[in-house]
Write an enzyme that holds these catalytic residues in place. Sequence first.
Site, PDB file in Angstrom:
ATOM      1  N   TYR A   1      54.721 -12.346  23.224  1.00 18.02           N
ATOM      2  CA  TYR A   1      56.139 -11.964  23.289  1.00 18.02           C
ATOM      3  C   TYR A   1      57.031 -13.017  22.634  1.00 18.02           C
ATOM      4  CZ  TYR A   1      54.719  -8.438  26.765  1.00 18.02           C
ATOM      5  OH  TYR A   1      54.122  -7.392  27.409  1.00 18.02           O
TER       6      TYR A   1
ATOM      7  N   LYS B   1      40.702 -12.138  27.516  1.00 20.20           N
ATOM      8  CA  LYS B   1      39.921 -11.264  26.625  1.00 20.20           C
ATOM      9  C   LYS B   1      39.102 -12.186  25.725  1.00 20.20           C
ATOM     10  CE  LYS B   1      39.054  -7.089  24.966  1.00 20.20           C
ATOM     11  NZ  LYS B   1      38.232  -6.142  25.715  1.00 20.20           N
TER      12      LYS B   1
ATOM     13  N   ASP C   1      40.368  -5.768  30.429  1.00 16.50           N
ATOM     14  CA  ASP C   1      40.139  -4.310  30.544  1.00 16.50           C
ATOM     15  C   ASP C   1      39.397  -4.005  31.843  1.00 16.50           C
ATOM     16  OD1 ASP C   1      38.242  -5.853  29.251  1.00 16.50           O
ATOM     17  OD2 ASP C   1      37.577  -4.299  27.871  1.00 16.50           O
TER      18      ASP C   1
ATOM     19  N   ASP D   1      52.095  -8.818  32.381  1.00 16.04           N
ATOM     20  CA  ASP D   1      53.170  -7.819  32.393  1.00 16.04           C
ATOM     21  C   ASP D   1      52.590  -6.453  32.772  1.00 16.04           C
ATOM     22  OD1 ASP D   1      55.544  -6.525  31.974  1.00 16.04           O
ATOM     23  OD2 ASP D   1      55.514  -6.685  29.781  1.00 16.04           O
TER      24      ASP D   1
ATOM     25  N   ASP E   1      52.627  -4.526  36.798  1.00 16.30           N
ATOM     26  CA  ASP E   1      53.226  -3.203  37.040  1.00 16.30           C
ATOM     27  C   ASP E   1      52.197  -2.252  37.651  1.00 16.30           C
ATOM     28  OD1 ASP E   1      55.721  -3.897  36.182  1.00 16.30           O
ATOM     29  OD2 ASP E   1      55.963  -2.102  34.931  1.00 16.30           O
TER      30      ASP E   1
END
Length: 353
Positions: A142, A187, A219, A243, A247
């Site tokens: 980001y 990852k 994942d 992020d 959620d």
Amino acid sequence: MVKNIAVIRGDGIGPEIIKEALKVLDRVAEIFEHKFNYIDVDMGGCAIDKYGDPLPQAELDKCLASDSVLLGAVGGNKWNDVPGHMRPEKGLLRLRAGMGVYSNNRPAKIWPQLADASPLKKEIVDKGIDFIIVRELIGGIYFGEHKTVDGTATDVLVYSEAEIERIGRIGFETAQKRNKKLCSVEKSNVLDSSRLWKNVMHRLASEYPDVELTDMLVDNCAMQIVKNPSQFDVIVTENMFGDILSDEASQITGSIGMIPSSSLGATSCGLYEPIHGSAPDIAGLDVANPIGTILAAAMMLRYSFDMPTEADAIENAVSAFLDSGYRTADILSGDSTKKVGCSRCGDIIASFI
Ligand code: NAD
């Protein structure tokens, strides 16, 4: 102990829910013989109305001079048409940057009394859901370079060892204050940044021998959060993975009105708030659920003031409130005689401390 708490009531339901959290903090102060001084700070739409600025420097300075910051929520339709740099949410971004809070901590906890509110199967919920996601907040993809040239878009993901180390330490320290299990999510089968992440986490592990460190690919983690959430205590991960996962995790617990969050940086001065917004649709009606804010105050006691017994007292009082069958409108499913408003909810929880 004496603590100075900057209090940002903000907009919409912000002032209502903060009032209840302060009621509960006052009760804690009385019983545990602390003194909490509240310093009012204007931020968001109310600050735009008053000063023409969502967070004037003088208001930010009050936060920086305090021991911690408790925030209700900011924003609302009234300020939808103001220019982008003047929007209420800009105040929040300026506050986070000003405080240097690089770690966002969001618990995913299901209260057994509200198990029906989870979209997960009962047998999964019955095993218990109570974990925290520690998300790196001011680095990663980001914050890397973003560009689009000749129909090709690039977003750069950069992490330095130092950035990983400081969030890693928050992960280990959070686990030390809980059940001492830390799951590092990355990852590393594909990304260099994730391989560096994993190496740093394992280097740090030797400094926290009381914490059990495990690794999980992102994942797989997304799958495990819905398949077997009871396995987690603390998850630490980078900005974008956090992020998305946070959620996902908040949704499996049911109501948005119940969930607190904290953001921490290099000092013990943190930012504590519910995860929801200013809910303009119910503002001023005394129906908002103040529990997310009350639990944010408990997090402040636990993580910034090192008052675990006092934090437990608040969390136990919330549990006792739910045990007694009381419900605010957003979590009401059965007996409507037990329905209480925002203010009564705060009164009852304070009385259970
Ligand atoms: P919201 O979270 O304010 O509301 C979403 C829905 O949840 C609404 O129906 C609302 O009534 C309900 N709700 C939220 N909190 C509740 C509570 N404590 N008790 C009962 N019901 C509750 O999200 P939104 O409507 O998308 O945004 C409203 C405003 O809040 C916008 O201006 C947005 O920018 C702002 N916002 C602020 C923050 C913040 O201050 N940290 C975060 C998110 C959104």
